[in-house]
Design a protein around this motif. Structure first.
Motif, mmCIF file in Angstrom:
data_model
loop_
_atom_site.group_PDB
_atom_site.id
_atom_site.type_symbol
_atom_site.label_atom_id
_atom_site.label_comp_id
_atom_site.label_asym_id
_atom_site.label_seq_id
_atom_site.Cartn_x
_atom_site.Cartn_y
_atom_site.Cartn_z
ATOM 1 N N UNK A 207 0.849 -1.200 0.083
ATOM 2 C CA UNK A 207 0.072 0.082 -0.135
ATOM 3 C C UNK A 207 0.802 1.314 -0.038
ATOM 4 N N UNK A 208 2.127 1.218 -0.405
ATOM 5 C CA UNK A 208 2.835 2.468 -0.513
ATOM 6 C C UNK A 208 2.462 2.928 -2.068
ATOM 7 N N UNK A 209 2.318 4.356 -2.037
ATOM 8 C CA UNK A 209 2.105 4.956 -3.209
ATOM 9 C C UNK A 209 2.669 6.367 -3.318
ATOM 10 N N UNK A 210 2.149 7.270 -4.311
ATOM 11 C CA UNK A 210 2.882 8.311 -4.678
ATOM 12 C C UNK A 210 2.697 9.384 -3.322
ATOM 13 N N UNK A 211 1.677 9.268 -2.772
ATOM 14 C CA UNK A 211 1.109 10.331 -1.881
ATOM 15 C C UNK A 211 2.125 9.723 -0.299
ATOM 16 N N UNK A 212 2.161 8.758 -0.019
ATOM 17 C CA UNK A 212 2.867 8.325 1.300
ATOM 18 C C UNK A 212 4.382 7.969 1.304
ATOM 19 N N UNK A 213 4.895 7.609 -0.142
ATOM 20 C CA UNK A 213 6.104 7.170 -0.155
ATOM 21 C C UNK A 213 7.414 7.909 0.320
ATOM 22 N N UNK A 214 7.208 9.064 -0.190
ATOM 23 C CA UNK A 214 8.378 9.991 0.273
ATOM 24 C C UNK A 214 8.475 10.325 1.908
ATOM 25 N N UNK A 215 7.361 10.321 2.570
ATOM 26 C CA UNK A 215 7.369 10.556 4.019
ATOM 27 C C UNK A 215 7.877 9.345 4.714
ATOM 28 N N UNK A 216 7.442 8.214 4.256
ATOM 29 C CA UNK A 216 7.940 7.024 4.722
ATOM 30 C C UNK A 216 9.607 6.853 4.623
ATOM 31 N N UNK A 227 8.802 -2.219 -2.800
ATOM 32 C CA UNK A 227 7.964 -3.284 -3.835
ATOM 33 C C UNK A 227 6.827 -2.520 -3.918
ATOM 34 N N UNK A 228 6.362 -2.085 -5.245
ATOM 35 C CA UNK A 228 4.880 -1.579 -5.378
ATOM 36 C C UNK A 228 4.109 -2.087 -6.375
ATOM 37 N N UNK A 229 2.888 -2.347 -6.283
ATOM 38 C CA UNK A 229 2.251 -3.214 -7.212
ATOM 39 C C UNK A 229 0.874 -2.369 -7.584
ATOM 40 N N UNK A 230 -0.208 -2.645 -6.512
ATOM 41 C CA UNK A 230 -1.454 -2.137 -6.811
ATOM 42 C C UNK A 230 -1.367 -0.587 -7.080
ATOM 43 N N UNK A 235 -1.760 3.922 -11.119
ATOM 44 C CA UNK A 235 -1.301 5.268 -11.667
ATOM 45 C C UNK A 235 -0.747 5.009 -12.978
ATOM 46 N N UNK A 236 -0.254 3.861 -13.625
ATOM 47 C CA UNK A 236 0.365 3.323 -14.764
ATOM 48 C C UNK A 236 -0.899 3.606 -15.890
ATOM 49 N N UNK A 237 -2.192 3.095 -15.332
ATOM 50 C CA UNK A 237 -3.489 3.229 -16.198
ATOM 51 C C UNK A 237 -3.787 4.736 -16.718
ATOM 52 N N UNK A 244 4.815 6.558 -14.920
ATOM 53 C CA UNK A 244 4.643 5.971 -13.540
ATOM 54 C C UNK A 244 5.936 5.683 -12.908
ATOM 55 N N UNK A 245 6.851 5.247 -13.629
ATOM 56 C CA UNK A 245 8.285 4.749 -13.044
ATOM 57 C C UNK A 245 9.026 6.265 -12.595
#
Length: 261
Positions: A207-216, A227-230, A235-237, A244-245
């Motif tokens: 559940x890491x995403x563009x919003x929360x990744x940098x803070x983490x 490792x990020x999937x869902x 986002x890639x859609x 997205x990368x």
């Protein structure tokens, strides 16, 4: 500023590409094409989690992706799963074909489980994990254990033979943007510090995403890989795989800059 830590690698989990493909019998979207486009855009790895029911990644995907990764020696192939189910069969077969994955991430999920939702319990699970970790090492495969952010568990993960831990980040993701965010980050920071002190590498995912990744990444030391999937595929859609990368690499750079400031 030059970072004092290795740059966090982005490994793209392509399970959800396979999930969409499996709704028809046309072979589209292509899992290997998705992986290739991500690698071309600068992803440092590809992750798959082939479940026994074949709901998304299937056996032929694993072997086709392993073959693709041979063309990208700078990138890593990470295969996840429960070693009591089908994971070890894939690792043995890949090693026998000269295409061993760089990393096996052991995840304690059930066969019909919707998604991974907890880490290993140590030392309770140590007896069954130790020989499988040793077998992976004999095949030249690094082992990461999927773990809850419990500092006291990190030395036990190292004692059973793990090379890394992957911190299960859903509780952080659920708390992001709420008053509980700081407390969750403190938990993960303590767990990562304990892992590093025990001699483990630290990965993170779920559940890491563009919003929360940098803070983490800005608050948790020593994260070698996410490792990020869902969220990535969602986002890639909208953005396309390549953009997205780039977007996620920007988040990683932001988080590392915050960590090193």
């Amino acid at each position: 500023m030059t970072s004092a830590h290795p740059r966090t690698a982005l490994s793209v989990n392509v399970n959800k590409v396979a999930l969409v493909r499996n709704t028809r019998h046309l072979g589209i979207p292509s899992v290997t094409r998705a992986a290739q486009l991500c690698l071309e855009a600068g992803a440092q790895g590809i992750t798959v989690h082939p479940r026994p029911d074949g709901r998304h990644i299937r056996a032929h995907d694993v072997y086709e992706l392993a073959e693709l990764l041979r063309q990208w020696p700078q990138a890593e192939f990470n295969i996840e799963g429960n070693p009591a189910h089908n994971l070890m069969d894939f690792i043995r077969e890949l090693a026998g074909r000269g295409m061993r994955p760089h990393q096996a991430t052991f995840v304690p999920d059930g066969e019909g489980q919707f998604t991974s939702d907890h880490g290993w319990a140590l030392p309770q699970d140590a007896e069954r994990l130790a020989p499988l970790i040793a077998e992976c090492h004999s095949l030249g495969v690094r082992v990461s254990l999927f773990m809850d952010p419990v500092p006291e568990q990190m030395a036990a993960a190292r004692a059973v033979g793990a090379d890394r831990v992957e911190l299960y980040t859903e509780p952080y993701a659920a708390a992001w943007g709420t008053p509980q965010q700081a407390a969750q980050l403190a938990r993960y920071r303590a767990a990562a510090q304990a892992a590093l002190a025990a001699g483990l590498g630290v990965n993170a995912g779920h559940d890491l995403n563009q919003g929360n990744l940098a803070d983490f990444l800005g608050n948790v030391p020593g994260v070698l890989e996410v490792s990020i999937g869902h969220a990535f595929i969602a986002d890639a859609l909208e953005l396309g795989y390549g953009d997205a990368v780039i977007a996620y690499q920007r988040c990683i750079d932001q988080g590392m800059a915050e960590r090193d400031s």
